[in-house]
Design a protein around this motif. Structure first.
Motif, PDB file in Angstrom:
ATOM      1  N   VAL A  52      41.690  47.164  54.175  1.00  0.00           N
ATOM      2  CA  VAL A  52      42.810  47.502  52.982  1.00  0.00           C
ATOM      3  C   VAL A  52      42.512  47.946  51.785  1.00  0.00           C
ATOM      4  CG1 VAL A  52      44.189  45.849  54.440  1.00  0.00           C
ATOM      5  CG2 VAL A  52      43.436  45.156  52.250  1.00  0.00           C
ATOM      6  N   LEU A  53      41.150  47.936  51.523  1.00  0.00           N
ATOM      7  CA  LEU A  53      40.996  48.312  50.024  1.00  0.00           C
ATOM      8  C   LEU A  53      41.062  49.831  50.077  1.00  0.00           C
ATOM      9  CD1 LEU A  53      37.559  46.201  49.493  1.00  0.00           C
ATOM     10  CD2 LEU A  53      39.959  45.897  48.819  1.00  0.00           C
ATOM     11  N   GLY A  54      41.668  50.333  48.894  1.00  0.00           N
ATOM     12  CA  GLY A  54      42.120  51.510  48.839  1.00  0.00           C
ATOM     13  C   GLY A  54      43.456  52.063  49.035  1.00  0.00           C
ATOM     14  N   TYR A 111      32.445  66.273  29.939  1.00  0.00           N
ATOM     15  CA  TYR A 111      33.383  66.082  31.096  1.00  0.00           C
ATOM     16  C   TYR A 111      34.399  65.050  30.852  1.00  0.00           C
ATOM     17  CZ  TYR A 111      30.113  68.606  34.067  1.00  0.00           C
ATOM     18  OH  TYR A 111      29.129  69.394  34.455  1.00  0.00           O
ATOM     19  N   ALA A 112      35.732  65.547  30.926  1.00  0.00           N
ATOM     20  CA  ALA A 112      36.906  64.750  31.002  1.00  0.00           C
ATOM     21  C   ALA A 112      36.734  63.824  32.210  1.00  0.00           C
ATOM     22  CB  ALA A 112      38.155  65.563  30.751  1.00  0.00           C
ATOM     23  N   LEU A 113      36.463  62.417  32.313  1.00  0.00           N
ATOM     24  CA  LEU A 113      36.745  61.617  33.269  1.00  0.00           C
ATOM     25  C   LEU A 113      37.836  60.625  33.485  1.00  0.00           C
ATOM     26  CD1 LEU A 113      32.903  60.400  32.469  1.00  0.00           C
ATOM     27  CD2 LEU A 113      33.538  62.413  33.772  1.00  0.00           C
ATOM     28  N   PHE A 114      38.380  60.724  34.580  1.00  0.00           N
ATOM     29  CA  PHE A 114      39.547  59.916  34.916  1.00  0.00           C
ATOM     30  C   PHE A 114      39.466  59.025  36.050  1.00  0.00           C
ATOM     31  CE2 PHE A 114      41.079  63.879  32.899  1.00  0.00           C
ATOM     32  CZ  PHE A 114      42.103  63.595  32.351  1.00  0.00           C
ATOM     33  N   ILE A 115      40.081  57.793  35.787  1.00  0.00           N
ATOM     34  CA  ILE A 115      40.219  56.912  37.005  1.00  0.00           C
ATOM     35  C   ILE A 115      41.484  57.351  37.893  1.00  0.00           C
ATOM     36  CG2 ILE A 115      40.525  54.623  38.084  1.00  0.00           C
ATOM     37  CD1 ILE A 115      37.834  55.013  36.748  1.00  0.00           C
ATOM     38  N   ALA A 116      41.370  57.685  39.272  1.00  0.00           N
ATOM     39  CA  ALA A 116      42.637  57.706  39.878  1.00  0.00           C
ATOM     40  C   ALA A 116      42.495  56.668  41.287  1.00  0.00           C
ATOM     41  CB  ALA A 116      42.666  58.982  40.714  1.00  0.00           C
ATOM     42  N   SER A 117      43.343  55.786  41.033  1.00  0.00           N
ATOM     43  CA  SER A 117      43.296  54.555  41.951  1.00  0.00           C
ATOM     44  C   SER A 117      44.501  54.236  42.544  1.00  0.00           C
ATOM     45  CB  SER A 117      42.568  53.297  41.266  1.00  0.00           C
ATOM     46  OG  SER A 117      42.826  52.171  42.050  1.00  0.00           O
ATOM     47  N   ASN A 118      44.601  53.524  43.645  1.00  0.00           N
ATOM     48  CA  ASN A 118      45.885  52.982  44.313  1.00  0.00           C
ATOM     49  C   ASN A 118      45.961  51.610  43.951  1.00  0.00           C
ATOM     50  OD1 ASN A 118      47.058  55.377  45.869  1.00  0.00           O
ATOM     51  ND2 ASN A 118      45.748  54.924  47.501  1.00  0.00           N
ATOM     52  N   GLY A 119      45.161  51.138  42.810  1.00  0.00           N
ATOM     53  CA  GLY A 119      45.207  49.406  42.504  1.00  0.00           C
ATOM     54  C   GLY A 119      46.533  49.471  41.611  1.00  0.00           C
ATOM     55  N   GLN A 120      46.649  48.166  41.304  1.00  0.00           N
ATOM     56  CA  GLN A 120      47.444  47.646  40.210  1.00  0.00           C
ATOM     57  C   GLN A 120      47.079  47.903  38.829  1.00  0.00           C
ATOM     58  OE1 GLN A 120      47.661  43.888  42.188  1.00  0.00           O
ATOM     59  NE2 GLN A 120      49.986  43.769  41.661  1.00  0.00           N
ATOM     60  N   GLU A 121      47.873  48.511  37.840  1.00  0.00           N
ATOM     61  CA  GLU A 121      47.509  48.819  36.638  1.00  0.00           C
ATOM     62  C   GLU A 121      46.765  47.840  35.797  1.00  0.00           C
ATOM     63  OE1 GLU A 121      49.480  50.635  32.476  1.00  0.00           O
ATOM     64  OE2 GLU A 121      50.838  49.890  34.098  1.00  0.00           O
ATOM     65  N   GLU A 122      47.043  46.434  35.936  1.00  0.00           N
ATOM     66  CA  GLU A 122      46.394  45.464  35.050  1.00  0.00           C
ATOM     67  C   GLU A 122      45.040  45.167  35.764  1.00  0.00           C
ATOM     68  OE1 GLU A 122      51.081  44.488  35.384  1.00  0.00           O
ATOM     69  OE2 GLU A 122      49.373  45.290  36.644  1.00  0.00           O
ATOM     70  N   TYR A 123      44.968  45.462  37.046  1.00  0.00           N
ATOM     71  CA  TYR A 123      43.747  45.202  37.673  1.00  0.00           C
ATOM     72  C   TYR A 123      42.846  46.307  37.311  1.00  0.00           C
ATOM     73  CZ  TYR A 123      40.592  45.846  41.693  1.00  0.00           C
ATOM     74  OH  TYR A 123      39.144  45.893  42.557  1.00  0.00           O
ATOM     75  N   ILE A 124      43.129  47.511  37.335  1.00  0.00           N
ATOM     76  CA  ILE A 124      42.168  48.727  36.855  1.00  0.00           C
ATOM     77  C   ILE A 124      41.721  48.646  35.347  1.00  0.00           C
ATOM     78  CG2 ILE A 124      41.994  51.176  36.554  1.00  0.00           C
ATOM     79  CD1 ILE A 124      41.908  50.311  39.654  1.00  0.00           C
ATOM     80  N   ASP A 125      42.786  48.195  34.737  1.00  0.00           N
ATOM     81  CA  ASP A 125      42.511  47.935  33.141  1.00  0.00           C
ATOM     82  C   ASP A 125      41.784  47.027  32.948  1.00  0.00           C
ATOM     83  OD1 ASP A 125      43.717  48.794  30.335  1.00  0.00           O
ATOM     84  OD2 ASP A 125      43.649  46.562  30.154  1.00  0.00           O
ATOM     85  N   ALA A 126      41.775  45.865  33.594  1.00  0.00           N
ATOM     86  CA  ALA A 126      40.820  44.650  33.525  1.00  0.00           C
ATOM     87  C   ALA A 126      39.448  44.972  33.796  1.00  0.00           C
ATOM     88  CB  ALA A 126      41.293  43.395  34.367  1.00  0.00           C
TER      89      ALA A 126
END
Length: 222
Positions: A52-54, A111-126
């Motif tokens: 289920v990851l992703g 380069y401009a680098l971004f995260i694009a993730s299906n995760g929860q906002e607080e999780y990615i931020d942490a």
């Protein structure tokens, strides 16, 4: 704001060795749900948890808590996030080899680098806070932050918000490759996480070590 060239990175299985974190976080979550009398079923096995990851958090609970009430899913959301953030701070896992050095070099090269993730906002931020990635990244895009239902919608929003002219999508799941293809991006598939056979079909390039990203980037379009 217009960006001529950007690189978009998935998080789980691309930057972070998530299976070391997610399995104990899910196991704790299911224990808590049973303790509260909100779920009577067993904890899914490790293979089911990794599969289920992703996914978006809604898709995760459809798979892992079939037929559960919304209150149970909301409680599971809260427990899982709390458990993940505790485990991130305990450094139970790490970034994949070469991630930090590669992102640093790409950042230094402009380069401009971004995260694009299906995760929860607080999780990615942490994660980005704990591993000191924020200074290297332009922005953190997550399904939790924008309430998007698919990775392709999240990527489309990112490209639109920043008026990005050319971009590369880097990820380890079919949803990452699909998001890149649908949005006309060059796609780099990561075959060092937990991609299943055939999952990276359609990617422009498949790499087996994160540092290979640098040598695979397409030239700037005129």
């Amino acid at each position: 704001m217009s960006i001529p060239y950007a690189i978009l990175f998935d998080m789980d299985g691309t930057l972070l060795q998530t299976e070391k974190l997610s399995t104990p976080a899910f196991q704790r979550t299911f224990e808590q749900l049973r303790e509260q009398g909100m779920w009577q079923g067993p904890t899914p096995d490790e293979k089911a948890l990794i599969n289920v990851l992703g996914m978006t958090i809604e898709q995760v609970w459809i798979k892992l808590l079939p037929g559960a009430e919304e209150a149970t899913k909301k409680a599971a959301d809260a427990y899982l996030l709390e458990n993940e953030i505790k485990l991130i701070k305990e450094r139970i896992t790490d970034l994949y080899p070469g991630v930090r050095e590669t992102l640093q070099r790409l950042h230094e090269e402009g380069y401009a680098l971004f995260i694009a993730s299906n995760g929860q906002e607080e999780y990615i931020d942490a994660i980005c806070e704990e591993y000191e990635l924020k200074p290297l990244l332009t922005d953190l895009y997550s399904a939790g932050r924008f309430q998007t239902s698919t990775k392709k919608d999240l990527v489309a929003r990112l490209l639109r918000d920043y008026e990005i002219k050319q971009a590369v999508m880097v990820g380890d799941r079919h949803s990452d490759i699909e998001a890149g293809l649908v949005n006309d991006l060059f796609t780099i598939g990561c075959d060092f996480g937990f991609a299943k056979p055939g999952e990276l079909d359609g990617a422009n390039v498949v790499i087996r070590h994160f540092s290979e990203v640098i040598s695979c980037l397409p030239p700037h379009e005129e």
